[in-house]
Each structure stands twice: as structure tokens, then as C-alpha cells.
Design an enzyme around this catalytic site. Structure first.
Site, PDB file in Angstrom:
ATOM      1  N   PHE A 148       0.868  -1.187   0.000  1.00  0.00           N
ATOM      2  CA  PHE A 148       0.000   0.000   0.000  1.00  0.00           C
ATOM      3  C   PHE A 148       0.905   1.238   0.000  1.00  0.00           C
ATOM      4  O   PHE A 148       0.816   2.114   0.847  1.00  0.00           O
ATOM      5  CB  PHE A 148      -0.924   0.015   1.232  1.00  0.00           C
ATOM      6  CG  PHE A 148      -1.703  -1.257   1.434  1.00  0.00           C
ATOM      7  CD1 PHE A 148      -2.893  -1.473   0.742  1.00  0.00           C
ATOM      8  CD2 PHE A 148      -1.249  -2.244   2.306  1.00  0.00           C
ATOM      9  CE1 PHE A 148      -3.621  -2.656   0.942  1.00  0.00           C
ATOM     10  CE2 PHE A 148      -1.956  -3.417   2.501  1.00  0.00           C
ATOM     11  CZ  PHE A 148      -3.147  -3.629   1.826  1.00  0.00           C
ATOM     12  N   ASP A 170       1.122  -0.990  -5.075  1.00  0.00           N
ATOM     13  CA  ASP A 170      -0.104  -0.206  -4.928  1.00  0.00           C
ATOM     14  C   ASP A 170      -0.984  -0.503  -6.133  1.00  0.00           C
ATOM     15  O   ASP A 170      -0.494  -0.891  -7.192  1.00  0.00           O
ATOM     16  CB  ASP A 170       0.211   1.305  -4.852  1.00  0.00           C
ATOM     17  CG  ASP A 170      -0.885   2.093  -4.152  1.00  0.00           C
ATOM     18  OD1 ASP A 170      -0.706   2.455  -2.983  1.00  0.00           O
ATOM     19  OD2 ASP A 170      -1.949   2.325  -4.789  1.00  0.00           O
ATOM     20  N   ASP A 177       0.748  -0.690   5.355  1.00  0.00           N
ATOM     21  CA  ASP A 177       0.058   0.549   5.748  1.00  0.00           C
ATOM     22  C   ASP A 177      -1.201   0.699   4.900  1.00  0.00           C
ATOM     23  O   ASP A 177      -1.276   1.559   4.024  1.00  0.00           O
ATOM     24  CB  ASP A 177       0.992   1.754   5.575  1.00  0.00           C
ATOM     25  CG  ASP A 177       0.328   3.054   6.007  1.00  0.00           C
ATOM     26  OD1 ASP A 177      -0.549   3.011   6.900  1.00  0.00           O
ATOM     27  OD2 ASP A 177       0.678   4.117   5.460  1.00  0.00           O
ATOM     28  N   CYS A 231      -5.140   2.419  10.375  1.00  0.00           N
ATOM     29  CA  CYS A 231      -5.577   3.810  10.529  1.00  0.00           C
ATOM     30  C   CYS A 231      -7.088   3.874  10.677  1.00  0.00           C
ATOM     31  O   CYS A 231      -7.695   4.925  10.496  1.00  0.00           O
ATOM     32  CB  CYS A 231      -5.090   4.664   9.364  1.00  0.00           C
ATOM     33  SG  CYS A 231      -5.795   4.201   7.794  1.00  0.00           S
TER      34      CYS A 231
HETATM   35  N1  SAH Z   1       1.729   4.015   2.948  1.00  0.00           N
HETATM   36  C1  SAH Z   1       1.333   5.200   2.226  1.00  0.00           C
HETATM   37  C2  SAH Z   1      -0.121   5.531   2.431  1.00  0.00           C
HETATM   38  C3  SAH Z   1      -1.060   4.408   2.091  1.00  0.00           C
HETATM   39  S1  SAH Z   1      -2.622   4.951   1.624  1.00  0.00           S
HETATM   40  C4  SAH Z   1       2.219   6.367   2.622  1.00  0.00           C
HETATM   41  O1  SAH Z   1       2.850   6.266   3.670  1.00  0.00           O
HETATM   42  O2  SAH Z   1       2.258   7.361   1.918  1.00  0.00           O
HETATM   43  C5  SAH Z   1      -3.307   3.510   1.005  1.00  0.00           C
HETATM   44  C6  SAH Z   1      -2.841   3.154  -0.395  1.00  0.00           C
HETATM   45  O3  SAH Z   1      -3.291   1.819  -0.633  1.00  0.00           O
HETATM   46  C7  SAH Z   1      -3.414   3.993  -1.518  1.00  0.00           C
HETATM   47  O4  SAH Z   1      -2.356   4.495  -2.275  1.00  0.00           O
HETATM   48  C8  SAH Z   1      -4.262   3.030  -2.348  1.00  0.00           C
HETATM   49  O5  SAH Z   1      -4.135   3.240  -3.747  1.00  0.00           O
HETATM   50  C9  SAH Z   1      -3.681   1.695  -1.983  1.00  0.00           C
HETATM   51  N2  SAH Z   1      -4.561   0.532  -2.009  1.00  0.00           N
HETATM   52  C10 SAH Z   1      -5.820   0.423  -1.551  1.00  0.00           C
HETATM   53  N3  SAH Z   1      -6.255  -0.862  -1.626  1.00  0.00           N
HETATM   54  C11 SAH Z   1      -5.220  -1.579  -2.132  1.00  0.00           C
HETATM   55  C12 SAH Z   1      -5.033  -2.952  -2.438  1.00  0.00           C
HETATM   56  N4  SAH Z   1      -5.984  -3.851  -2.205  1.00  0.00           N
HETATM   57  N5  SAH Z   1      -3.837  -3.339  -2.925  1.00  0.00           N
HETATM   58  C13 SAH Z   1      -2.857  -2.432  -3.154  1.00  0.00           C
HETATM   59  N6  SAH Z   1      -2.986  -1.126  -2.886  1.00  0.00           N
HETATM   60  C14 SAH Z   1      -4.149  -0.698  -2.384  1.00  0.00           C
END
Ligand code: SAH
Length: 407
Positions: free
Chosen positions: A239, A261, A311, A351
Site C-alpha cells: 500500500f 499499490d 500501511d 488507521c
Molecule cells: N503508505 C502510504 C499511504 C497508504 S494509503 C504512505 O505512507 O504514503 C493507502 C494506499 O493503498 C493507496 O495508495 C491506495 O491506492 C492503496 N490501495 C488500496 N487498496 C489496495 C489494495 N488492495 N492493494 C494495493 N494497494 C491498495
């Protein structure tokens, strides 16, 4: 840009609480739920000030009225005799800024949260600073009502500001009956990316369209923890969004970093982050995929890592989703534990405000038990001191994380 008129902060109505429902106000919790209200007198417009009284009409404080929301009012003051004025708004913003003093003085840091809503006695108001740009979110009717006063206070307190931008496009605005709104509030519009510094790392912040107000400022301490753990390790950043944890890991000495992501745009920005920070392209991998599926594929293909960051986005938006959220946390943590090498580290977050630290810990413990591995908590993580949590508002503590040693 013409300045919006300043709000009229005189009480426009009276909100009478039901018998037996004053407890939360006396404990200084800022929210009044619709079910606690006996009557609303007068015809206060959305966001206007109402006087809060108990069933015998004894005054308890002043609140912002939010007719469309289940949280029908948010308290500005908690004492009968207390006034609420433009000077008070300015003083609260100034106090919030003062609290960030030690961060503001760091020469290697130029982005942090300036105002953290309820926890800084400014309900629904979030203000983030990215170098010389300021971004505001007005997330409740009362916040919307005082927006001009907030902008004016910010410009007075930070005369070096190049521009103030609004990102009131979070979904919670709907519950308040407010339309999404974004755009410049004062000064210059921000460039496509504002470059910020955080320790050794540099990041590009898309103020107009990035997640939240452009960047995950709440994860500063998490990124520092990952940088400390990363030396010589092969890192998987799940993520990843724009790859901020991955950059922290790379500059912390990681052998290799893979970012996952589902968003191609986020991964493009992650590539730019690597170039900006001088991280050689061959140390980085960018995988556009669903984390749940990809971790299963890695498990089956016996691909292994030394450090995994999990995350994910918020899994629970309502109480009804909490159980499913905990299953989701168990699921991804179990998958991560299965692909960690002996002696590896898992840095795992939730979160979801509705999932308590205890619930999250239980979900991760269930994953550890099923994985058959021995797992120890080395450190607990949360948002940093620019995201203070008012003791009267425990809902403000939404982010929790563990650094786990896995053998
Ligand atoms: N770790 C990041 C924030 C994560 S926000 C940082 O520190 O900046 C959550 C992210 O997860 C988003 O970018 C979203 O596109 C992605 N996301 C949501 N569901 C997902 C999934 N099932 N697999 C991969 N990415 C995902």
C-alpha cells in the site's frame, strides 16, 4: 482574491440537552449527538453558534450547530461564562502553531500538521503546512462557518505564506450536508508539486489532488522507524501510495525496495521520488497490484523479504465494518508473516479509528498464531506530536502501528 466576510459569532439559538445527557459535555467531549438533544430553539443556520443548556436551562457552553449531521453540534467553549470570538479563534490557531514549535525549528523538516481539529480545540478544522504553502480542510458545518476567520488568522501568523489552499473534499463533508470544495483561498495557487524535506528524504506533494491534503504527514515517525530498520534488508512496501516508506528505507540502506499499490499514478510519483532522492533505479521495483493477491503469489512462489511495511487504507468506516476490518488485518498480516525471512521485521499499521489498538493487536496476534512464528513487539508507533490527541477526545487517536520481530 476577495476576502470572504468574517463570521458572526453571536449565539443564534439554544440547544437544550435531554435530562441525563450532559455527561459528555461536562467531560469536555466536543461532540453532541442528535439523540442527546431535547430541543433547538430559534432558527440557527448551519454552522452558527448555539448556546448549549441542560434540562433546567443552566448554560453549559457554546457550540457550532450542524443540522444535517448525527453529530448535531460541536462545542467551541465549555464554560457558561466563556465568550467565543474572532480573537479566540486566532488565539487557538496561534496556540496550535506554538505547540509545533520544536518541529518548526528543525532545519531538516518543512512539512507538518499545524492544526489537528478537535484535538486543538478547533473541531473539524485541519491545517497542514508544506514548506510555504498551507492547506486547510473544513470538515464540519461549524468549521465551514468560521473558514474566513481561520484563513485570516493563518495569514497573520504566517506572513511568509505563498498560498493557502482548500482541500475540503473528504467524504465526511457529505454527512455534514456540505458539498466538496477545493481551490485557492489566498495568495498563489500551489505548483503541481511542492517539494518538502523530512530528515534525509525529499518528497513531492500534490496539494491540489494528492491523498488527504497531499501527503501522509501522520506517518513521519513510522518512516523514521523504517529508515532505522532497513539497512541491508530487502524491503516490501505494501500500500505504498507515492512510496514514502520505500524512500525512507532506501536512504536507510535497504538493499532493495519493492513498492505495491493498485494506483499507477501513485507508483509514477514513487518513481519520481526515487530519482529525486538519488536512489538507483535498479534497487527499486514498482508493482501495480492488489496486495491481498500479490502476497499470496509471493507466498506460492517462495519469494521472501527481510522487512515488510503494511500501511493499508482505512478498513472500517462504520461500526458495522469493524469485524470485517479485523479479518482483513489478520489476513494481510498472516500473509506478510509467511513471506518474511527468519529474523525479519514487520511494520504494520491500522488507521481505522473504529478499530482500537487492542483489537488491532488481537488481529495481528491471531495472524502470528496461525503463521506458527514467534512474534515480538519491539516498538509501538502512532502519529507524531504534530497530531496531538486531546484526552477529552480519544477518537483523535486513529493511527496505531507495531514494529514486530519475527522468528
Ligand atoms: N503508505 C502510504 C499511504 C497508504 S494509503 C504512505 O505512507 O504514503 C493507502 C494506499 O493503498 C493507496 O495508495 C491506495 O491506492 C492503496 N490501495 C488500496 N487498496 C489496495 C489494495 N488492495 N492493494 C494495493 N494497494 C491498495
Amino acid at each position: 482574491m476577495p476576502e470572504e466576510p468574517l463570521p458572526d459569532l453571536r449565539a443564534a439559538g439554544v440547544l437544550k440537552l435531554r435530562a441525563g445527557r450532559v455527561g459528555s459535555v461536562l467531560r469536555r467531549h466536543p461532540w453532541i449527538f442528535a439523540g442527546a438533544v431535547e430541543s433547538i430553539e430559534g432558527d440557527p443556520p448551519s454552522g452558527a453558534i448555539v448556546q448549549v443548556v441542560d434540562e433546567s436551562r443552566a448554560p453549559l457552553g457554546l457550540a457550532a450547530y450542524s443540522p444535517a449531521s448525527q453529530i448535531i453540534a460541536r462545542l467551541w467553549t465549555y464554560r457558561a461564562e466563556e465568550e467565543f470570538s474572532l480573537d479566540q479563534i486566532r488565539a487557538r490557531v496561534a496556540r496550535a502553531a506554538e505547540l509545533r514549535g520544536s518541529l518548526a525549528l528543525r532545519s531538516d523538516l518543512d512539512a507538518y500538521r499545524l492544526v489537528n481539529a478537535e484535538s486543538d480545540l478547533l473541531p473539524g478544522i485541519v491545517v497542514d503546512r508544506y514548506r510555504n504553502f498551507i492547506v486547510c480542510q473544513f470538515l464540519a458545518a461549524g468549521a465551514e462557518f468560521v473558514r474566513a476567520a481561520i484563513v485570516r488568522a493563518l495569514l497573520e501568523l504566517f506572513p511568509e505564506t505563498r498560498g493557502v489552499f482548500e482541500r475540503s473534499d473528504a467524504p465526511v463533508r457529505e454527512k455534514e450536508g456540505l458539498p466538496a470544495r477545493t481551490g485557492a483561498l489566498a495568495g498563489e495557487a500551489p505548483p503541481e508539486h511542492v517539494e518538502i524535506r523530512e530528515g534525509r528524504c525529499r518528497y513531492l506533494v500534490d496539494i491540489a489532488a494528492g491523498h488527504k491534503t497531499g501527503f501522509y504527514l501522520d506517518q513521519r515517525e513510522g518512516r523514521a522507524a523504517v529508515a532505522e530498520l532497513a539497512n541491508e534488508r530487502e524491503v516490501l512496501n505494501c500500500f505504498s501510495y507515492s512510496g514514502a516508506f520505500g524512500i525512507a528505507a532506501a536512504l536507510g540502506g535497504a538493499k532493495a525496495v519493492a513498492n505495491i499499490d493498485t494506483s499507477a499514478a501513485a507508483l509514477d510519483l514513487a518513481r519520481r521520488h526515487a530519482a529525486l532522492n538519488g536512489v538507483a533505479a535498479e534497487r527499486c521495483e514498482y508493482i501495480e497490484a492488489d496486495v491481498f493477491q500479490l502476497l499470496r503469489r509471493f507466498r506460492d512462489a517462495r519469494r521472501r523479504f527481510d522487512l515488510i511495511v503494511l500501511d493499508p487504507p482505512k478498513f472500517a468506516d462504520s461500526k458495522g465494518q469493524v469485524e470485517g476490518a479485523c479479518r482483513g488485518y489478520k489476513d494481510i498480516n498472516l500473509l506478510a508473516l509467511k513471506i518474511l525471512r527468519e529474523g525479519g521485521r514487520l511494520v504494520t499499521f491500522s488507521c481505522s479509528g473504529l478499530v482500537s489498538t487492542e483489537m488491532f493487536q488481537r488481529a495481528v496476534a491471531a495472524a502470528a498464531a496461525d503463521s506458527g512464528r514467534f512474534v515480538q513487539v519491539l516498538r509501538r508507533l502512532a502519529h507524531g506530536p504534530d497530531h496531538p490527541v486531546s484526552l477529552h477526545f480519544p477518537e483523535g487517536a486513529y493511527l496505531k502501528g507495531f514494529v514486530l520481530a519475527v522468528s
